[in-house]
Design a protein around this motif. Sequence first.
Motif, PDB file in Angstrom:
ATOM      1  N   GLY A 174      26.934 -21.797  21.141  1.00 12.48           N
ATOM      2  CA  GLY A 174      27.028 -21.312  19.565  1.00 12.48           C
ATOM      3  C   GLY A 174      25.692 -21.245  18.965  1.00 12.48           C
ATOM      4  O   GLY A 174      25.565 -20.432  17.933  1.00 12.48           O
ATOM      5  N   GLY A 175      24.684 -21.466  19.698  1.00 11.38           N
ATOM      6  CA  GLY A 175      23.398 -21.326  19.223  1.00 11.38           C
ATOM      7  C   GLY A 175      22.784 -20.104  19.484  1.00 11.38           C
ATOM      8  O   GLY A 175      23.293 -19.302  20.123  1.00 11.38           O
ATOM      9  N   SER A 176      21.382 -20.089  19.229  1.00 13.36           N
ATOM     10  CA  SER A 176      20.426 -18.762  19.491  1.00 13.36           C
ATOM     11  C   SER A 176      19.236 -19.094  20.184  1.00 13.36           C
ATOM     12  O   SER A 176      18.951 -20.225  20.089  1.00 13.36           O
ATOM     13  CB  SER A 176      20.304 -18.180  18.177  1.00 13.36           C
ATOM     14  OG  SER A 176      21.454 -17.765  17.270  1.00 13.36           O
ATOM     15  N   ARG A 230      15.485 -16.978  21.743  1.00  9.42           N
ATOM     16  CA  ARG A 230      14.849 -15.639  22.001  1.00  9.42           C
ATOM     17  C   ARG A 230      13.945 -15.967  23.107  1.00  9.42           C
ATOM     18  O   ARG A 230      13.165 -16.820  23.106  1.00  9.42           O
ATOM     19  CB  ARG A 230      13.958 -15.294  20.789  1.00  9.42           C
ATOM     20  CG  ARG A 230      13.344 -14.083  20.943  1.00  9.42           C
ATOM     21  CD  ARG A 230      12.703 -13.545  19.701  1.00  9.42           C
ATOM     22  NE  ARG A 230      11.350 -14.062  19.561  1.00  9.42           N
ATOM     23  CZ  ARG A 230      10.198 -13.459  18.968  1.00  9.42           C
ATOM     24  NH1 ARG A 230      10.551 -12.446  18.144  1.00  9.42           N
ATOM     25  NH2 ARG A 230       9.343 -13.949  18.857  1.00  9.42           N
ATOM     26  N   ARG A 277      26.157  -9.533  20.448  1.00  9.16           N
ATOM     27  CA  ARG A 277      25.640 -10.809  20.353  1.00  9.16           C
ATOM     28  C   ARG A 277      24.256 -10.982  20.873  1.00  9.16           C
ATOM     29  O   ARG A 277      23.318 -11.732  20.297  1.00  9.16           O
ATOM     30  CB  ARG A 277      26.393 -11.985  21.208  1.00  9.16           C
ATOM     31  CG  ARG A 277      27.598 -12.005  20.645  1.00  9.16           C
ATOM     32  CD  ARG A 277      28.486 -13.128  21.411  1.00  9.16           C
ATOM     33  NE  ARG A 277      28.459 -12.888  23.106  1.00  9.16           N
ATOM     34  CZ  ARG A 277      27.833 -13.384  23.924  1.00  9.16           C
ATOM     35  NH1 ARG A 277      27.188 -14.571  23.438  1.00  9.16           N
ATOM     36  NH2 ARG A 277      27.976 -12.872  25.164  1.00  9.16           N
ATOM     37  N   PHE A 278      23.486 -10.061  21.712  1.00  9.20           N
ATOM     38  CA  PHE A 278      22.198 -10.074  22.313  1.00  9.20           C
ATOM     39  C   PHE A 278      21.648  -8.737  21.644  1.00  9.20           C
ATOM     40  O   PHE A 278      22.267  -7.787  21.527  1.00  9.20           O
ATOM     41  CB  PHE A 278      22.337 -10.008  23.546  1.00  9.20           C
ATOM     42  CG  PHE A 278      22.561 -11.438  24.354  1.00  9.20           C
ATOM     43  CD1 PHE A 278      23.316 -12.327  23.470  1.00  9.20           C
ATOM     44  CD2 PHE A 278      22.421 -11.408  25.778  1.00  9.20           C
ATOM     45  CE1 PHE A 278      23.760 -13.341  24.160  1.00  9.20           C
ATOM     46  CE2 PHE A 278      22.699 -12.812  26.455  1.00  9.20           C
ATOM     47  CZ  PHE A 278      23.377 -13.667  25.806  1.00  9.20           C
ATOM     48  N   THR A 279      20.428  -8.916  21.295  1.00  7.65           N
ATOM     49  CA  THR A 279      19.548  -7.705  20.900  1.00  7.65           C
ATOM     50  C   THR A 279      18.116  -7.819  21.624  1.00  7.65           C
ATOM     51  O   THR A 279      17.305  -8.666  21.774  1.00  7.65           O
ATOM     52  CB  THR A 279      19.406  -7.763  19.429  1.00  7.65           C
ATOM     53  OG1 THR A 279      20.531  -7.812  18.660  1.00  7.65           O
ATOM     54  CG2 THR A 279      18.439  -6.462  18.954  1.00  7.65           C
ATOM     55  N   GLN A 322      16.879 -11.500  21.767  1.00 10.07           N
ATOM     56  CA  GLN A 322      17.434 -12.304  21.001  1.00 10.07           C
ATOM     57  C   GLN A 322      18.962 -12.579  21.582  1.00 10.07           C
ATOM     58  O   GLN A 322      19.817 -11.458  21.420  1.00 10.07           O
ATOM     59  CB  GLN A 322      17.519 -11.832  19.561  1.00 10.07           C
ATOM     60  CG  GLN A 322      18.197 -12.479  18.521  1.00 10.07           C
ATOM     61  CD  GLN A 322      17.313 -13.866  18.308  1.00 10.07           C
ATOM     62  OE1 GLN A 322      16.101 -14.020  18.342  1.00 10.07           O
ATOM     63  NE2 GLN A 322      18.134 -14.855  18.027  1.00 10.07           N
ATOM     64  N   MET A 323      19.353 -13.703  21.451  1.00 10.90           N
ATOM     65  CA  MET A 323      20.696 -14.152  21.942  1.00 10.90           C
ATOM     66  C   MET A 323      21.138 -14.950  20.783  1.00 10.90           C
ATOM     67  O   MET A 323      20.516 -16.161  20.882  1.00 10.90           O
ATOM     68  CB  MET A 323      20.623 -15.008  23.628  1.00 10.90           C
ATOM     69  CG  MET A 323      19.931 -14.095  24.319  1.00 10.90           C
ATOM     70  SD  MET A 323      19.828 -14.963  26.037  1.00 10.90           S
ATOM     71  CE  MET A 323      19.068 -16.236  25.960  1.00 10.90           C
ATOM     72  N   ASN A 324      22.426 -14.588  20.273  1.00 13.08           N
ATOM     73  CA  ASN A 324      23.176 -15.323  19.580  1.00 13.08           C
ATOM     74  C   ASN A 324      24.536 -15.565  20.063  1.00 13.08           C
ATOM     75  O   ASN A 324      25.060 -15.095  20.962  1.00 13.08           O
ATOM     76  CB  ASN A 324      23.403 -14.362  18.021  1.00 13.08           C
ATOM     77  CG  ASN A 324      21.956 -14.184  17.467  1.00 13.08           C
ATOM     78  OD1 ASN A 324      21.118 -14.980  17.590  1.00 13.08           O
ATOM     79  ND2 ASN A 324      21.803 -12.923  17.035  1.00 13.08           N
ATOM     80  N   SER A 325      25.107 -16.699  19.232  1.00 15.93           N
ATOM     81  CA  SER A 325      26.582 -16.903  19.682  1.00 15.93           C
ATOM     82  C   SER A 325      26.759 -17.176  21.170  1.00 15.93           C
ATOM     83  O   SER A 325      27.501 -16.785  21.850  1.00 15.93           O
ATOM     84  CB  SER A 325      27.578 -15.880  19.196  1.00 15.93           C
ATOM     85  OG  SER A 325      27.531 -15.739  17.748  1.00 15.93           O
ATOM     86  N   LEU A 326      25.857 -18.196  21.686  1.00 15.20           N
ATOM     87  CA  LEU A 326      25.508 -18.398  23.111  1.00 15.20           C
ATOM     88  C   LEU A 326      26.789 -19.138  23.509  1.00 15.20           C
ATOM     89  O   LEU A 326      27.296 -20.170  22.806  1.00 15.20           O
ATOM     90  CB  LEU A 326      24.252 -18.971  23.342  1.00 15.20           C
ATOM     91  CG  LEU A 326      23.168 -17.997  23.242  1.00 15.20           C
ATOM     92  CD1 LEU A 326      21.730 -19.235  23.359  1.00 15.20           C
ATOM     93  CD2 LEU A 326      23.010 -17.292  24.574  1.00 15.20           C
TER      94      LEU A 326
END
Length: 124
Positions: free
Chosen positions: A15-17, A19, A67-69, A82-86
């Motif tokens: 759930g974390g992020s 970069r 989720r990723f950018t 950038q990785m979110n909602s891992l």
Amino acid sequence: QVQLVESGGRLVQAGGSLRLSCAASGRTFSVYVTGWFRQAPGKEREFVAGINWSGGNTLYADSVKGRFTISRDNAKKTVYLQMNSLKPEATAVYYCAAKRTRGLVADPLGYDYWGQGTQVTISS
């Protein structure tokens, strides 16, 4: 030659992020596309995201869309992921890769240069 150095990998809770950064050096003017790949233990290397030189075009694996950018700062010769909602299944070694030809592709065989990778571990 182009040298790529990844950084930013670490242990993160689900759930974390996070970069990741990929710093390029050498003949960087020859690079048209930079991509991120990942490889989990016992699995093949898989495409995550790619970006062209201008940053105007991007490509994502279906599993990370939304989720990723991927982005880039050409002044710093650095590409970011950038990785979110891992999720725990994102645990892998993440590699940065660059290709000398135009066109975003997901096939790792299409890339000419590779970094050493950075470990990303997602705990459940």
